[in-house]
Design a protein around this motif. Structure first.
Motif, short mmCIF file in Angstrom:
data_model
loop_
_atom_site.label_atom_id
_atom_site.label_comp_id
_atom_site.label_asym_id
_atom_site.label_seq_id
_atom_site.Cartn_x
_atom_site.Cartn_y
_atom_site.Cartn_z
N GLY A 1 47.74 10.41 37.54
CA GLY A 1 47.70 12.17 38.06
C GLY A 1 49.29 12.33 37.28
O GLY A 1 49.91 13.13 37.62
N THR B 1 50.09 14.03 34.49
CA THR B 1 50.43 15.41 34.24
C THR B 1 50.74 16.33 35.04
O THR B 1 50.64 17.29 34.97
N SER C 1 42.19 15.10 31.94
CA SER C 1 41.73 15.55 30.59
C SER C 1 42.97 15.69 29.55
O SER C 1 42.81 16.00 28.56
N ALA D 1 48.78 10.08 42.40
CA ALA D 1 49.02 11.27 42.24
C ALA D 1 47.96 11.94 41.90
O ALA D 1 48.01 13.16 41.37
N ALA E 1 38.63 11.82 43.57
CA ALA E 1 38.67 11.10 42.38
C ALA E 1 39.76 9.98 42.37
O ALA E 1 39.56 8.84 41.52
N LYS F 1 46.12 12.33 49.43
CA LYS F 1 45.49 12.27 50.60
C LYS F 1 44.18 12.30 50.72
O LYS F 1 43.53 11.67 51.67
N GLU F 2 43.30 12.75 49.79
CA GLU F 2 41.89 12.91 50.07
C GLU F 2 41.34 11.62 49.74
O GLU F 2 40.30 11.48 50.75
N VAL G 1 46.00 21.94 46.11
CA VAL G 1 46.76 21.64 47.20
C VAL G 1 47.50 22.97 47.72
O VAL G 1 47.85 23.39 49.04
N MET H 1 59.78 17.48 46.77
CA MET H 1 58.92 16.38 46.77
C MET H 1 59.65 15.08 46.13
O MET H 1 59.27 14.09 46.11
N1 LIG Z 1 52.26 18.87 44.38
C1 LIG Z 1 52.68 18.62 45.55
O1 LIG Z 1 53.92 18.93 45.83
C2 LIG Z 1 52.10 17.81 46.69
C3 LIG Z 1 52.78 17.40 47.85
C4 LIG Z 1 52.07 16.89 48.82
C5 LIG Z 1 50.83 15.94 48.37
N2 LIG Z 1 50.54 16.27 47.35
C6 LIG Z 1 48.99 15.62 46.89
O2 LIG Z 1 49.22 14.94 45.64
C7 LIG Z 1 48.03 14.97 44.78
C8 LIG Z 1 48.18 15.65 43.66
O3 LIG Z 1 48.84 17.01 43.67
P1 LIG Z 1 49.38 17.82 42.54
O4 LIG Z 1 49.94 18.90 43.32
O5 LIG Z 1 50.44 16.90 41.79
O6 LIG Z 1 47.82 17.98 41.72
P2 LIG Z 1 47.95 18.53 40.23
O7 LIG Z 1 49.27 19.42 39.68
O8 LIG Z 1 46.65 19.52 40.17
O9 LIG Z 1 47.82 17.39 39.37
C9 LIG Z 1 46.70 16.62 39.51
C10 LIG Z 1 46.75 15.25 38.60
O10 LIG Z 1 45.60 14.58 38.76
C11 LIG Z 1 44.99 14.23 37.48
N3 LIG Z 1 43.61 13.99 37.74
C12 LIG Z 1 42.64 14.60 38.32
N4 LIG Z 1 41.45 14.11 38.11
C13 LIG Z 1 41.36 12.84 37.84
C14 LIG Z 1 40.83 11.76 37.33
N5 LIG Z 1 39.58 11.69 37.49
N6 LIG Z 1 41.20 10.91 36.83
C15 LIG Z 1 42.71 10.80 36.56
N7 LIG Z 1 43.58 11.59 36.89
C16 LIG Z 1 42.95 12.77 37.43
C17 LIG Z 1 45.30 15.46 36.88
O11 LIG Z 1 45.14 15.14 35.22
P3 LIG Z 1 44.87 16.68 34.32
O12 LIG Z 1 46.30 17.13 34.21
O13 LIG Z 1 44.28 15.98 32.96
O14 LIG Z 1 43.68 17.46 34.97
C18 LIG Z 1 46.64 15.65 37.25
O15 LIG Z 1 47.49 14.71 36.66
C19 LIG Z 1 47.19 15.72 45.56
O16 LIG Z 1 46.35 14.80 46.54
C20 LIG Z 1 48.00 16.47 46.55
O17 LIG Z 1 47.20 16.88 47.92
C21 LIG Z 1 51.03 16.98 46.39
#
Ligand SMILES: NC(=O)c1ccc[n+]([C@@H]2O[C@H](COP(=O)([O-])OP(=O)(O)OC[C@H]3O[C@@H](n4cnc5c(N)ncnc54)[C@H](OP(=O)(O)O)[C@@H]3O)[C@@H](O)[C@H]2O)c1
Length: 359
Positions: A9, A11, A37, A73, A78, A98-99, A181, A239
């Motif tokens: 994750g 990106t 992607s 992340a 997935a 967390k999912e 999220v 974070m």
């Molecule tokens: N952001 C926060 O502050 C925060 C805080 C606490 C917990 N979280 C948790 O952390 C996780 C990520 O959150 P986020 O906010 O960072 O999400 P995000 O900005 O939407 O990023 C999601 C990442 O996952 C990648 N991804 C999605 N499906 C994938 C797959 N099948 N294989 C490989 N990579 C995949 C995406 O790649 P692409 O860019 O190519 O789509 C992207 O790099 C979530 O579970 C969220 O609940 C986030």
């Protein structure tokens, strides 16, 4: 020896903050990068990372790169394969996704027991609880309190929530996060997922976990002890602190995050969440208490409904209705293996997709 981190994750919002933390710490290096992607070539070149993958099976990337720490992340279900991979092998898992723990709960716990490695939460609330619990005997713990910012609609009346738009849902008051999220924070599904996550991480029954709304997000969570004392974890919402804590554990290295300025004044208000306006929170609690694959179904239905909301296909309040309908239809039978879990996830997705109006 540098700690080698597989960043899944890379990106995303957590991924890019993790890259900043790793870049500033000479004891850490990224050994693998993954996204769904978005291309990774430039990032890999700049960081000298050999193992990279866009889409596909994350476990083969992990087999090849042999990390010391997996920072999961990825967003959504997935991430399940990578979580189970790390837990089963006793490789340290820094878990933002967390999912995966919500959906795979019992299978993940069994893999964790077999692997015997470290599971370090990256979610700020769980990182806070982890730190408040460290070194405490289980019998001294009374209960946990997870804090929620309340999201952008904390004060919106129910009749106005019918028509709130995507842009408004994405305007989070205290945290800057990925879209899924952020919507989960607006519906409080995120806090529901976090309740289930906390149950699996800390082994507490649901009646010993409370959620309170705390709009300034300075208190990240609390643990109450049997003597009437409560320990809380405080800091500005950023974070990079829990990411750094997990990646540098047990050393706790410096970050660029500023110290709390107490003399400048802090607002520490708390209130009960409203179950009528935010029904996904009690629905998640109920799914957690029922156990089996009900948490998996909750997560799957929520993922489908949030995507539909982000695509403008349904309204904000439809997210909760779709999840409630899906939970009423699935059998919630426990999954004996990953294949059964994947089928439970797929079945809840089909149910929810079937309930969406055709585009
Ligand atoms: N952001 C926060 O502050 C925060 C805080 C606490 C917990 N979280 C948790 O952390 C996780 C990520 O959150 P986020 O906010 O960072 O999400 P995000 O900005 O939407 O990023 C999601 C990442 O996952 C990648 N991804 C999605 N499906 C994938 C797959 N099948 N294989 C490989 N990579 C995949 C995406 O790649 P692409 O860019 O190519 O789509 C992207 O790099 C979530 O579970 C969220 O609940 C986030």
């Amino acid at each position: 020896m540098k700690k080698r981190i597989a960043l899944l994750g890379a990106t995303g919002s957590i991924g890019s903050q993790a890259l900043e933390i790793v870049g500033a710490n000479p004891d850490l290096e990224v050994c693998a990068l993954a996204s769904r992607s978005r291309p990774l070539d430039e990032l890999a070149r700049a960081r000298g990372v050999k193992h990279c993958q866009v889409g596909g099976d994350l476990t083969s990337l992990l087999d090849d790169s042999e990390p010391d720490v997996v920072l999961n992340a990825v967003v959504g279900f997935a991430g399940v394969g990578a979580t189970l991979w790390a837990l089963e092998r006793g490789v340290t898992l820094a878990l933002a996704n967390k999912e995966s723990l919500v959906a795979a709960g019992d299978l993940a716990l069994a893999a964790w027991r077999r692997g015997g490695g470290l599971l370090l939460p990256v979610d700020s609330e769980h990182s806070a609880v982890f730190q408040c619990l460290e070194g405490r005997a289980a019998e001294t713990v009374d209960s946990l309190v997870l804090t929620a910012s309340g999201g952008p609609f904390r004060n919106r009346p129910l009749d106005e929530l019918v028509s709130v738009g995507v842009d408004e849902a994405l305007a989070h008051p205290t945290w800057s996060m990925g879209p899924k999220v952020t919507v989960d924070s607006a519906t409080l599904a995120n806090k529901g997922l976090e309740l289930i996550e906390a149950h699996y991480l800390f082994g507490l029954r649901y009646e010993r976990m409370e959620v309170v709304v705390h709009p300034s997000s300075v208190v990240h969570s609390l643990v109450r002890f049997r003597d009437g004392a409560a320990l809380a974890h405080l800091g500005y919402p950023d974070m990079r602190v829990p990411i750094s804590f997990a990646l540098t554990y047990p050393d706790r290295q410096p970050t660029p995050v500023r110290q709390l300025d107490l003399a400048a004044g802090l607002t520490l208000e708390f209130e009960a969440p409203d179950p009528e306006r935010f029904p996904l929170l009690p629905l998640a609690r109920e799914a957690g208490v029922r156990g089996g694959t009900f948490p998996c179904a909750f997560n799957a239905a929520n993922e489908v409904a949030v995507s539909a909301f982000l695509a403008g296909r349904i309204g904000f309040l439809d997210i909760a209705s779709l999840v409630a309908d899906a939970l009423a239809k699935v059998d919630g039978m426990p999954a004996r293996d990953v294949e059964e879990l994947v089928e439970a996830d797929a079945s809840a997705r089909r149910t929810t997709e079937g309930a969406l109006a055709p585009v």
